[in-house]
Scaffold this motif. Sequence first.
Motif, PDB file in Angstrom:
ATOM      1  N   GLY A   8       2.223  11.040   2.583  1.00  0.00           N
ATOM      2  CA  GLY A   8       2.793   9.956   1.916  1.00  0.00           C
ATOM      3  C   GLY A   8       4.298   9.923   1.673  1.00  0.00           C
ATOM      4  O   GLY A   8       4.960  10.806   0.911  1.00  0.00           O
ATOM      5  N   GLY A  10       6.244   7.713   0.157  1.00  0.00           N
ATOM      6  CA  GLY A  10       6.569   6.792  -0.858  1.00  0.00           C
ATOM      7  C   GLY A  10       7.850   7.255  -1.806  1.00  0.00           C
ATOM      8  O   GLY A  10       8.436   8.229  -1.450  1.00  0.00           O
ATOM      9  N   LEU A  11       7.721   6.751  -3.167  1.00  0.00           N
ATOM     10  CA  LEU A  11       8.624   7.236  -4.170  1.00  0.00           C
ATOM     11  C   LEU A  11       8.495   8.608  -4.416  1.00  0.00           C
ATOM     12  O   LEU A  11       9.503   9.609  -4.304  1.00  0.00           O
ATOM     13  CB  LEU A  11       8.400   6.733  -5.382  1.00  0.00           C
ATOM     14  CG  LEU A  11       9.331   5.429  -5.679  1.00  0.00           C
ATOM     15  CD1 LEU A  11      10.686   5.436  -5.589  1.00  0.00           C
ATOM     16  CD2 LEU A  11       8.592   4.147  -5.055  1.00  0.00           C
ATOM     17  N   TYR A  30       4.447  13.096   6.527  1.00  0.00           N
ATOM     18  CA  TYR A  30       3.337  12.146   7.310  1.00  0.00           C
ATOM     19  C   TYR A  30       3.326  10.772   6.430  1.00  0.00           C
ATOM     20  O   TYR A  30       2.820  10.844   5.344  1.00  0.00           O
ATOM     21  CB  TYR A  30       1.888  12.621   7.200  1.00  0.00           C
ATOM     22  CG  TYR A  30       1.915  13.743   8.291  1.00  0.00           C
ATOM     23  CD1 TYR A  30       2.133  15.111   7.844  1.00  0.00           C
ATOM     24  CD2 TYR A  30       1.769  13.661   9.771  1.00  0.00           C
ATOM     25  CE1 TYR A  30       2.126  16.017   8.692  1.00  0.00           C
ATOM     26  CE2 TYR A  30       1.506  14.673  10.835  1.00  0.00           C
ATOM     27  CZ  TYR A  30       1.912  16.034  10.171  1.00  0.00           C
ATOM     28  OH  TYR A  30       1.817  16.918  11.091  1.00  0.00           O
ATOM     29  N   GLU A  31       3.714   9.787   7.032  1.00  0.00           N
ATOM     30  CA  GLU A  31       3.865   8.493   6.446  1.00  0.00           C
ATOM     31  C   GLU A  31       3.114   7.502   7.289  1.00  0.00           C
ATOM     32  O   GLU A  31       3.552   7.325   8.639  1.00  0.00           O
ATOM     33  CB  GLU A  31       5.278   7.694   6.230  1.00  0.00           C
ATOM     34  CG  GLU A  31       5.171   6.433   5.972  1.00  0.00           C
ATOM     35  CD  GLU A  31       4.407   6.077   4.713  1.00  0.00           C
ATOM     36  OE1 GLU A  31       4.311   6.506   3.425  1.00  0.00           O
ATOM     37  OE2 GLU A  31       3.544   4.894   4.957  1.00  0.00           O
ATOM     38  N   ARG A  33       2.870   4.124   7.439  1.00  0.00           N
ATOM     39  CA  ARG A  33       3.415   2.918   7.608  1.00  0.00           C
ATOM     40  C   ARG A  33       4.431   3.072   8.770  1.00  0.00           C
ATOM     41  O   ARG A  33       4.849   4.284   8.955  1.00  0.00           O
ATOM     42  CB  ARG A  33       4.123   2.249   6.550  1.00  0.00           C
ATOM     43  CG  ARG A  33       3.039   1.841   5.578  1.00  0.00           C
ATOM     44  CD  ARG A  33       4.132   1.210   4.181  1.00  0.00           C
ATOM     45  NE  ARG A  33       4.364   2.286   3.578  1.00  0.00           N
ATOM     46  CZ  ARG A  33       5.730   2.417   3.439  1.00  0.00           C
ATOM     47  NH1 ARG A  33       6.483   1.318   3.762  1.00  0.00           N
ATOM     48  NH2 ARG A  33       6.407   3.360   2.567  1.00  0.00           N
ATOM     49  N   THR A  38      -0.289  -0.632   3.830  1.00  0.00           N
ATOM     50  CA  THR A  38      -0.962  -0.831   2.499  1.00  0.00           C
ATOM     51  C   THR A  38      -1.279  -2.372   2.259  1.00  0.00           C
ATOM     52  O   THR A  38      -0.279  -3.055   2.862  1.00  0.00           O
ATOM     53  CB  THR A  38      -0.404  -0.142   1.556  1.00  0.00           C
ATOM     54  OG1 THR A  38       0.491  -0.979   0.895  1.00  0.00           O
ATOM     55  CG2 THR A  38       0.247   1.330   1.913  1.00  0.00           C
ATOM     56  N   ALA A  40       0.035  -3.817  -0.083  1.00  0.00           N
ATOM     57  CA  ALA A  40       1.310  -4.356  -0.959  1.00  0.00           C
ATOM     58  C   ALA A  40       2.720  -3.890  -0.055  1.00  0.00           C
ATOM     59  O   ALA A  40       3.576  -4.675  -0.554  1.00  0.00           O
ATOM     60  CB  ALA A  40       1.442  -3.534  -2.215  1.00  0.00           C
ATOM     61  N   THR A  52       8.688  -5.294  -8.560  1.00  0.00           N
ATOM     62  CA  THR A  52       9.932  -5.228  -9.067  1.00  0.00           C
ATOM     63  C   THR A  52      11.119  -4.457  -8.666  1.00  0.00           C
ATOM     64  O   THR A  52      10.812  -3.399  -8.103  1.00  0.00           O
ATOM     65  CB  THR A  52      10.026  -5.080 -10.697  1.00  0.00           C
ATOM     66  OG1 THR A  52      11.194  -5.247 -11.367  1.00  0.00           O
ATOM     67  CG2 THR A  52       9.650  -3.975 -10.983  1.00  0.00           C
ATOM     68  N   GLU A 119       2.046   8.656  10.942  1.00  0.00           N
ATOM     69  CA  GLU A 119       0.655   8.763  11.188  1.00  0.00           C
ATOM     70  C   GLU A 119      -0.207   8.822   9.696  1.00  0.00           C
ATOM     71  O   GLU A 119       0.331   9.375   8.766  1.00  0.00           O
ATOM     72  CB  GLU A 119       0.320  10.106  11.656  1.00  0.00           C
ATOM     73  CG  GLU A 119       0.171  10.573  13.062  1.00  0.00           C
ATOM     74  CD  GLU A 119       0.227  11.882  13.411  1.00  0.00           C
ATOM     75  OE1 GLU A 119      -0.954  12.717  13.066  1.00  0.00           O
ATOM     76  OE2 GLU A 119       1.025  12.403  13.993  1.00  0.00           O
ATOM     77  N   GLY A 135      -0.106   7.665  -3.165  1.00  0.00           N
ATOM     78  CA  GLY A 135       0.148   6.431  -4.140  1.00  0.00           C
ATOM     79  C   GLY A 135      -1.145   5.754  -4.385  1.00  0.00           C
ATOM     80  O   GLY A 135      -2.439   6.207  -3.958  1.00  0.00           O
ATOM     81  N   SER A 139      -5.003   5.305   1.852  1.00  0.00           N
ATOM     82  CA  SER A 139      -6.000   4.560   2.593  1.00  0.00           C
ATOM     83  C   SER A 139      -7.444   5.432   2.277  1.00  0.00           C
ATOM     84  O   SER A 139      -7.715   6.218   1.742  1.00  0.00           O
ATOM     85  CB  SER A 139      -5.435   4.863   4.079  1.00  0.00           C
ATOM     86  OG  SER A 139      -5.630   6.126   4.213  1.00  0.00           O
ATOM     87  N   ASP A 159      -3.115  -3.630 -10.720  1.00  0.00           N
ATOM     88  CA  ASP A 159      -1.603  -3.774 -10.875  1.00  0.00           C
ATOM     89  C   ASP A 159      -0.999  -4.893 -10.144  1.00  0.00           C
ATOM     90  O   ASP A 159      -1.662  -5.253  -9.131  1.00  0.00           O
ATOM     91  CB  ASP A 159      -0.726  -2.403 -10.298  1.00  0.00           C
ATOM     92  CG  ASP A 159       0.411  -2.117 -11.182  1.00  0.00           C
ATOM     93  OD1 ASP A 159       0.862  -2.791 -11.824  1.00  0.00           O
ATOM     94  OD2 ASP A 159       0.558  -0.858 -11.068  1.00  0.00           O
ATOM     95  N   ALA A 160       0.030  -5.577 -10.620  1.00  0.00           N
ATOM     96  CA  ALA A 160       0.200  -6.730  -9.922  1.00  0.00           C
ATOM     97  C   ALA A 160       1.921  -7.072  -9.708  1.00  0.00           C
ATOM     98  O   ALA A 160       2.361  -6.276 -10.208  1.00  0.00           O
ATOM     99  CB  ALA A 160      -0.013  -8.099 -10.975  1.00  0.00           C
ATOM    100  N   ASN A 312      -5.465   0.074  -8.264  1.00  0.00           N
ATOM    101  CA  ASN A 312      -4.449   0.966  -8.329  1.00  0.00           C
ATOM    102  C   ASN A 312      -5.355   2.416  -8.777  1.00  0.00           C
ATOM    103  O   ASN A 312      -5.904   2.304  -9.953  1.00  0.00           O
ATOM    104  CB  ASN A 312      -3.661   0.549  -9.572  1.00  0.00           C
ATOM    105  CG  ASN A 312      -2.275   1.476  -9.641  1.00  0.00           C
ATOM    106  OD1 ASN A 312      -2.297   2.588  -9.075  1.00  0.00           O
ATOM    107  ND2 ASN A 312      -1.238   0.794 -10.190  1.00  0.00           N
TER     108      ASN A 312
END
Length: 438
Positions: A8, A10-11, A30-31, A33, A38, A40, A52, A119, A135, A139, A159-160, A312
């Motif tokens: 992952g 992400g952050l 390994y990411e 995307r 995902t 979002a 945001t 991957e 996150g 998946s 979550d939106a 989430n």
Amino acid sequence: TQKVTVIGGGLAGSEASYQLAKRGVEVHLYEMRPVKMTPAHETGNLAELVCTNSMRSDQLTNAVGLLKEEMRRLDSLVLRAADATKVPAGGALAVDRELFSKYITEELAKFDNLHIHHEEITKIPSEGITIIATGPLTSDDLAKQIKDFSGTDSLHFFDAAAPIVASDSIDMDIVYKKSRYDRGEAAYLNCPMDKEQFTKFWKELVKAETAELHGFEKDEVFEGCMPIEVMAARGEKTMLFGPLKPVGLEDPKTGKTPYAVVQLRQDNAASSMYNLVGFQTHLKYGEQKRVFSMIPGLENARFVRYGKMHRNTYMASPDVLNATYEAKKQAGLFFAGQMTGVEGYVESAGSGLVAGINASRLAQGKDLVTFPVETALGSMANYITTTSSKHFQPMNASFSLIPPLEKKIRNKRERKQMISERGLEKLAEFAEEMKIND
Ligand code: FAD
């Protein structure tokens, strides 16, 4: 030194990878995307912000401000990227989302000992040192494995994300630039509403049609990211105490405080896009256009991105993790990010920083460390591992997670400032004693 796998990007995963790589550990990140997306994310960049562009307060009188400062002192890549790509946002730290994730992607690409694989991983590795940071939108196959591993039914909330409009479609004769109470640089565009406009808007908002979302119950929303229509349904005045609060936002044309104000926050450095602050939503796209175009100044707004909502998922961390972010039942397996029950971009990155430091210590044959509970980082790790798992809910950084000062201080701001100063002192002592920055 053993190599470390991070799943992952992400952050949390990006921060963890940086903390490992800069300590000389061989990292395989390994990411999935852009090969697999995902619901979002929109790009293949590392550390993409899904909603945001604000990372909230940057002041020591706020717990997330303390968290940021702790992370800066521990050489966080996410904070360095945020500081380097910030856009004006009053007392908050907001970033150009594209430049931000580009910065992180490029910095990580500079390490010879960090290998990035685009991957999807579908199994939890049973040996070696691994950090899972996939996150809230992990998946499906891996999510199922994590559920089986943690032995609890999967926990989740919804979550939106808020919509974004093009700035050249905003009516600049109606909106005005101002930060609340003129704090910081004037950063927001404000859309003023009188009572009649507000009432009409509220009535349309509460009856607007929402998109289908399987298994969504209105009480499952996270209070900090509640869809605007859910908030509106709580009562006609509720939004006036939330995102539409007008106090400190006098209209310079009239000198008066409007009945309600919708704020727009600059979304990129070129200021060609603005997001609607607090307008995360789950309305159908057509309804978003119809109802949000009733906001004065947005009559002809072009929506660059509509708001959307997602499941989430997080683990029952109190049953699964130690405060080092290592799993109780598999040595060498760490989890980090939103899935551990910390909530928010900075919090996710912060947990990645701690997990990254610990995984690198393990790889180098050193003892794992638990951060002091007086620090924001330590207080979050303590919260997610010691709360009753029955009532476990994701949580933002908060002073309520940090032990109170021994001395009573009446003034709230002063008290918070002092808790932060104590936290930073404890962090410095701890970092020195444990040789964290080596
Ligand atoms: P992410 O940043 O999502 O990173 C996880 C990464 O893992 C992704 O890049 C993903 O592609 C990858 N991945 C997933 N599964 C696999 C797999 N099997 N193999 C390989 N890679 C995989 N927080 C805020 O502070 N402000 C907000 O406004 C906000 N809005 C949100 C809106 C939505 C719709 C959601 C879902 C969350 C929001 N959050 C928000 C919460 C949270 O802070 C963010 O989701 C944050 O990005 C979490 O960081 P993370 O590193 O845990 O996960």
